[in-house]
Design an enzyme around this catalytic site. Sequence first.
Site, PDB file in Angstrom:
ATOM      1  N   ALA A 120    -102.423 -66.874 107.226  1.00 47.96           N
ATOM      2  CA  ALA A 120    -102.800 -65.583 106.441  1.00 47.96           C
ATOM      3  C   ALA A 120    -102.166 -65.613 105.093  1.00 47.96           C
ATOM      4  O   ALA A 120    -100.803 -66.300 104.803  1.00 47.96           O
ATOM      5  CB  ALA A 120    -102.432 -64.381 106.855  1.00 47.96           C
ATOM      6  N   SER A 123    -101.446 -61.070  98.431  1.00 48.47           N
ATOM      7  CA  SER A 123    -100.952 -61.235  96.958  1.00 48.47           C
ATOM      8  C   SER A 123     -99.449 -61.188  96.884  1.00 48.47           C
ATOM      9  O   SER A 123     -99.037 -61.786  95.825  1.00 48.47           O
ATOM     10  CB  SER A 123    -101.402 -59.900  96.245  1.00 48.47           C
ATOM     11  N   GLN A 126     -97.476 -64.809 102.426  1.00 43.32           N
ATOM     12  CA  GLN A 126     -98.153 -65.587 103.267  1.00 43.32           C
ATOM     13  C   GLN A 126     -97.434 -65.627 104.492  1.00 43.32           C
ATOM     14  O   GLN A 126     -96.334 -65.559 104.618  1.00 43.32           O
ATOM     15  CB  GLN A 126     -98.584 -66.736 102.620  1.00 43.32           C
ATOM     16  N   ASP A 289    -102.331 -48.670 106.727  1.00 46.57           N
ATOM     17  CA  ASP A 289    -103.179 -49.801 106.405  1.00 46.57           C
ATOM     18  C   ASP A 289    -103.779 -50.349 107.627  1.00 46.57           C
ATOM     19  O   ASP A 289    -103.859 -51.615 107.593  1.00 46.57           O
ATOM     20  CB  ASP A 289    -102.621 -50.646 105.527  1.00 46.57           C
TER      21      ASP A 289
END
Length: 524
Positions: A120, A123, A126, A289
Amino acid sequence: MQTMAQPRPGPTLPRTLRRAARLAWVLLHRLAPVLPRPTSARLYPAIRRAIEDLGLTYLKFGQFMAMRFDILPPALCQELARLFEAVEPVPFADIHAVIAAELGAAPEHLYDRLDPVPIASASVAQVHVAWTRAGEKVAVKVQRPGIGPIFEADMRLLAAYGGMLDRLGLSSVFSVRETVEEFAQWTRGELDFTQEGHVAERLRREAGPWERFPRIHWDLTSRRVLTSEFIEGPTLGKVLARMEQLGDGPEAEAELRRTFPSLDLSLFSHNLVQSVLHQLFSRGFFHGDPHPGNVIVGLDNQVTFVDFGIFGALHPRQRCVLARQIQRISIGDVDGCYDCVRQQYVAATDRTDWRAFERETKDRLRAWYRASMDPSSSLKARHLGNHSGEIIDAARRHGLRGGSSTLLYWRALYMLDASALKLGAHVDLFAEMALFFRSQGKDTARLPALYGAPDAVIDPARSTARRRIATRLASGATVRDRRVRRLWSDQSRRQRDRAAYHLVLLLVLLGGVFWLLKPLPGAA
């Protein structure tokens, strides 16, 4: 836990000037072609593309503003939400250097094996798969190199522009500089991976039987590297994408089972709804989120959440207000429901018009209640999301702002909305939410106690059943009284009320989807 004390990198003037020049060039390049005819359908995608071109800080700022539906038009928030998609990963050599600098040794000396290909990329960081010296499979989240100085340079620039816009009075509803400062505080916390680790640990300690949170390896964690337990299983996003590819029908169900042999969608859906509701209403500390990419379908159909950079906390009083809002409108108490709505907003300017907001909000609430009581109304007409979206838009137009914790609460529900709608027949939200609120009140007779005193909950003018309950309460009985409980639970007398009550619980969760997809005037 291994951490490195680092001073906040100060932006140098040349770097700030370079960032300012790039900002001006990108905005000119992306926005100039659409400004002669700035419809929402042309302008909003151009804004998103400009943000993507500008990189890190502006991506994060766009993501932050995507949640501020109390400030921006709904269609713009929807467009900015696309910024949450994956970005190009950085070379592994850069990742190797960050790990070595943060943890004090090269990765090959810390991990038994580290996969150089990320699973993945976003911004800020990773994620790579690795195996510890003990042989445990882990996920290693590594911050992109050099983003600290870039972020501080951009924040200096944004703060200056925000102050200038405030002085020019270009925003009469909110302070641009204050919004920038709020974003800076929010993002600095997200850039500290030790904070994210502590959030995961707290959620893990408080986890229920429906959910799982990864364990943090603190000996392999720092401000810019986070090592956590690797949870096996597909993301909910992959499952939903496969369901969309297969379509409906028995053949599709069989193929889905072949693709994901251990998947029980009904059980998983139950766990997902219960997990989110308990985080919001029971514990008041929640994942902010929970989009499908951050939800893993465990092999035992437990819900596993990942990526804890965005989280929210609700004070017990806030939870009470939000729960009472659901209960008040379910019995048609528009004035009581508006009181709960009002407590979620503050005046943003000296031109805030509370009376206009009250009139518009009550009109929307009455319209929804009338539609919900009419069996011939369409699902869309009965959908509280249509009206709650208009209420939020009214708050923005009349100069009101909501608190960040409440906005994260609605955001978490909106994320659940989208997943629940795509899961379709596999989730019975009526039953799931009834189950949740019964578990909080132990039985239906005690549900009113969750939202306030009995005299505030029972409106004697609503129905014969409520009048009889109110009479018992007035005579000194409590909601635990046997006859009150029998009246409350009588199926024949509470059928409409039960349907309305469950419908509201459902529609509050499904609220944002239809509203977010509704185009503004001027959209194609």
